[in-house]
Design an enzyme around this catalytic site. Structure first.
Site, PDB file in Angstrom:
ATOM      1  N   CYS A  81       0.841  -1.202   0.000  1.00 28.16           N
ATOM      2  CA  CYS A  81       0.000   0.000   0.000  1.00 28.16           C
ATOM      3  C   CYS A  81       0.873   1.247   0.000  1.00 28.16           C
ATOM      4  O   CYS A  81       0.465   2.301  -0.491  1.00 28.16           O
ATOM      5  CB  CYS A  81      -0.949  -0.005   1.193  1.00 28.16           C
ATOM      6  SG  CYS A  81      -0.148   0.191   2.781  1.00 28.16           S
ATOM      7  N   HIS A 252      -1.764   1.556   7.038  1.00 32.70           N
ATOM      8  CA  HIS A 252      -1.940   1.925   5.636  1.00 32.70           C
ATOM      9  C   HIS A 252      -1.257   3.252   5.349  1.00 32.70           C
ATOM     10  O   HIS A 252      -1.280   4.156   6.175  1.00 32.70           O
ATOM     11  CB  HIS A 252      -3.427   2.059   5.301  1.00 32.70           C
ATOM     12  CG  HIS A 252      -3.980   0.853   4.630  1.00 32.70           C
ATOM     13  ND1 HIS A 252      -4.929   0.907   3.645  1.00 32.70           N
ATOM     14  CD2 HIS A 252      -3.701  -0.451   4.791  1.00 32.70           C
ATOM     15  CE1 HIS A 252      -5.224  -0.315   3.241  1.00 32.70           C
ATOM     16  NE2 HIS A 252      -4.493  -1.152   3.935  1.00 32.70           N
ATOM     17  N   ASN A 284      -7.257   6.471   0.383  1.00 30.81           N
ATOM     18  CA  ASN A 284      -6.876   5.130   0.808  1.00 30.81           C
ATOM     19  C   ASN A 284      -6.585   4.279  -0.433  1.00 30.81           C
ATOM     20  O   ASN A 284      -7.420   4.204  -1.334  1.00 30.81           O
ATOM     21  CB  ASN A 284      -8.033   4.511   1.607  1.00 30.81           C
ATOM     22  CG  ASN A 284      -7.708   3.126   2.144  1.00 30.81           C
ATOM     23  OD1 ASN A 284      -6.694   2.535   1.801  1.00 30.81           O
ATOM     24  ND2 ASN A 284      -8.575   2.623   2.995  1.00 30.81           N
TER      25      ASN A 284
END
Length: 640
Positions: A81, A252, A284
């Site tokens: 990520c 994240h 995100n």
């Protein structure tokens, strides 16, 4: 600039593409084959992977579908990520992604000319001080006809998957991207300098003044084209991917896609009203799981903002992973921000320009202490000064200095396993104004970085005028590796490595003599100087055997603090060292007095308070004023 990127592993994109078109074959990269070796360091974990070309995954493959956007990206099965967040940030900056994806129109599929497609792509990344051009074929890893790593919203859009493949090739394999660092990717996309900020320090959530100061710095980086990422630290393995009640996810990396001051209110009242809210927009990489607190997509707070302002900000009510929040809430919930500032070195820019010094170095082991360059941090006092040393100058009364040290990535050089970063850092010491040889004893520490096992370490600090030495080190002695040192100042810093421990012996040494003593003279200050209506604007000059060191002018005071040092390698010990005090004037400087220093073979750092004398007088106090001096002398030229 980027057309001159160095070919990675000597693979020439144009030549390889021409060869494929001539042979009417699709390119197959021998350096990054469609095998498990390109996926993993060892073994073949997980389901069976099939490598497929885009034409075998969809009917109409494209590099871009309806342009490039931060909404294009989704994280795959690998824990990357951090890389996807960096790509999201990159996608929001056209000038930057066009450098990473060069000649994108030429690389795009052309349905009208299918014979012009050769299955080869190339991408530019900044690595260890230079841009490299990385070539890949278009074979991508899939399971059940689905891309298993970074992929786009549109099934027929492949720019992010191909950029990721090139980055994995540079790293050694796809597995090398698991658990990486957003700061590294941002630097690799831009050639900039990443500054990590710990939001848990400094009471940012409650201290409005500190928070406002940080917001202005973040806003400046964003407004000048930099890239920003944010994250919530996962302390334990169980914390990874844990969702907070507010909708945010731990572990994240979120891409910051906008930073702005939002005007509250409607109509003319809003225009004249001074109240503005510091806001930040994030995304995100999973494309879902948004912030659900104040200023989330459906929150009532948006009624305080006019429709035109909302449209300008791009506020949408979609579960697309992108959302707005106040900077105050960001400081409350997030733990880390990474600012990647683009260092502007162009003299044609209206914004601040920087002077960059870029030097390559290495920590190397050697049995001879004078040749060893791996001494460890200051905890290891016996070997600390054996590390590489770099001298630079601050030529303004005070200057903001940016320093970055980056170790050469080891991930791409260890195919048998994941290469670990060394714990690295650096110290900065204020030294004598004329130092030309390596340090051998501690001096005033002006600043220091943290020590951490990341690829790079950054420090931003304010330094007063003078000469400084940077000592980059590994935390433990004996560790080896290459590094890149970057120093940014407002004016040229003349940064260079100190290689010699003492003056070299030459063929002239037998005729002209060789130094018998090293002397460090530290003039701390003066008091009781000759009165002046506006106060003395004084400075000192230290003279020794034809060499001079001059301090900065101390304005409007009869009790100046010079805090200036000089170092001298002496041949004629019978000659005294002279310290002169002068008053700076417009037409002609005025002599205020001097003192002579006679040194013993091994003087300690004793403090001497001496009365100023006239040039010709032998009397100790015929001129007003005293000067405070420390002198350190040694017959060993490597004592200081």
């Amino acid at each position: 600039m980027f057309s001159c990127a160095k070919a990675y592993e000597d693979q020439n994109y144009s030549a390889l593409k021409r060869a494929c078109l001539r042979k009417k074959v699709l390119f197959e990269d021998p350096l990054f084959p469609a095998t498990d070796d390109s996926l993993y360091y060892k073994g073949t974990p997980g389901p069976t992977v099939r490598w497929k070309r885009p034409k075998d995954i969809c009917d109409d493959p494209r590099l871009f579908v309806d342009g490039i956007s931060s909404h294009d990206l989704h994280q795959g099965q690998v824990g990357n990520c951090w890389f996807v967040a960096a790509c999201s940030s990159l996608a929001s900056r056209e000038s930057l992604w066009q450098k990473v994806i060069p000649d994108w129109k030429e690389q795009e599929w052309n349905p009208e000319k299918p014979d012009s497609y050769a299955g080869i792509f190339h991408f530019n990344f900044w690595r260890f001080g230079e841009w490299v051009d990385v070539i890949v074929d278009d074979r991508l890893p899939t399971v059940n006809n689905q891309l298993i790593y970074c992929h786009s919203n549109s099934k027929n859009e492949f720019w992010c998957a191909l950029v990721e493949k090139a980055y994995a090739k540079l790293a050694g394999c796809y597995q090398a991207l698991d658990g990486g660092n957003t700061a590294d990717a941002l630097v690799d996309f831009t050639g900039g300098v990443s500054e990590p900020i710990d939001l848990t320090e400094g009471d940012l959530a409650t201290d409005e003044a500190k928070r406002n100061q940080l917001f202005e710095r973040v806003l400046k980086v964003h407004s000048r084209g930099g890239l920003i990422s944010a994250s919530i630290k996962a302390v334990t393995a169980a914390d990874m991917e844990a969702r907070l009640a507010c909708g945010l996810v731990k572990g994240h990396a979120y891409a910051v896609t906008d930073v702005r001051k939002v005007r509250l209110g409607h109509g003319l009242l809003a225009f004249f009203k001074s109240e503005k809210l510091d806001m930040i927009r994030l995304r995100n990489p999973w494309g879902e799981r948004e912030w659900t607190g104040p200023w989330s997509d459906t929150s009532e707070e948006w009624q305080k903002v006019s429709k035109s302002e909302r449209e300008k900000m791009g506020v949408t009510v979609q579960d697309d992973g992108e959302f707005w929040m106040t900077f105050e809430d960001m400081c409350r919930y997030f733990t880390d921000i990474i600012k990647c500032r683009l260092i502007n070195t162009s003299y044609l820019s209206i914004h601040k320009t920087w002077e960059e010094a870029r030097l390559h170095g290495a920590w190397t082991r050697h049995e001879d202490p004078q040749q060893n360059r791996s001494g460890g941090c200051i905890n290891h006092k016996d070997t600390f000064f054996q590390n590489p040393q770099y001298v630079f100058e601050v030529k303004k009364p005070e200057d903001e200095v940016l320093i970055s040290i980056q170790q050469r990535p080891k991930r791409s050089t260890r195919r048998e396993g994941k290469g670990e970063n060394l714990a690295i850092g650096f110290d900065i010491y204020k030294v004598e104004e004329n130092r030309q040889y390596r340090m051998h004893s501690l001096q005033h520490k002006a600043a220091s970085s943290i020590y951490i096992n990341s690829r790079s370490v950054f420090l931003r600090t304010e330094l007063p005028e003078g000469r400084y030495v940077i000592i980059p080190t590994t935390f433990e002695p004996g560790h080896t590796g290459e590094f890149l040192l970057r120093v940014f100042t407002d004016v040229p810093s003349n940064c260079r490595e100190l290689r010699l421990d003492e003056p070299p012996r030459t063929c002239w040494s037998s005729l002209c003599g060789y130094p018998q003593q090293v002397a460090q003279v530290h003039v701390l200050g003066a008091a009781g100087l000759k009165d002046s209506p506006t106060g003395a604007n004084s400075y000192v000059i230290i003279k020794c055997e034809g060499e001079k060191v001059r301090s900065a002018v101390q304005r409007g005071t009869s009790t100046p603090e010079y805090n200036v040092k000089g170092i001298f390698y002496r041949k004629k010990l019978a000659q005294p060292i002279t310290v002169q005090v002068w008053n700076h004037r417009v037409l002609k400087d005025e002599f205020l007095g001097q003192v002579h220093l006679k040194t013993a073979p091994d003087d300690l750092q004793d403090l001497h308070t001496l009365h100023l004398q006239d040039r010709s007088s032998r009397q100790p106090s015929d001129l007003p004023g005293i000067v405070a001096v420390r002198v350190l002398c040694s017959a060993s030229l490597t004592a200081v």
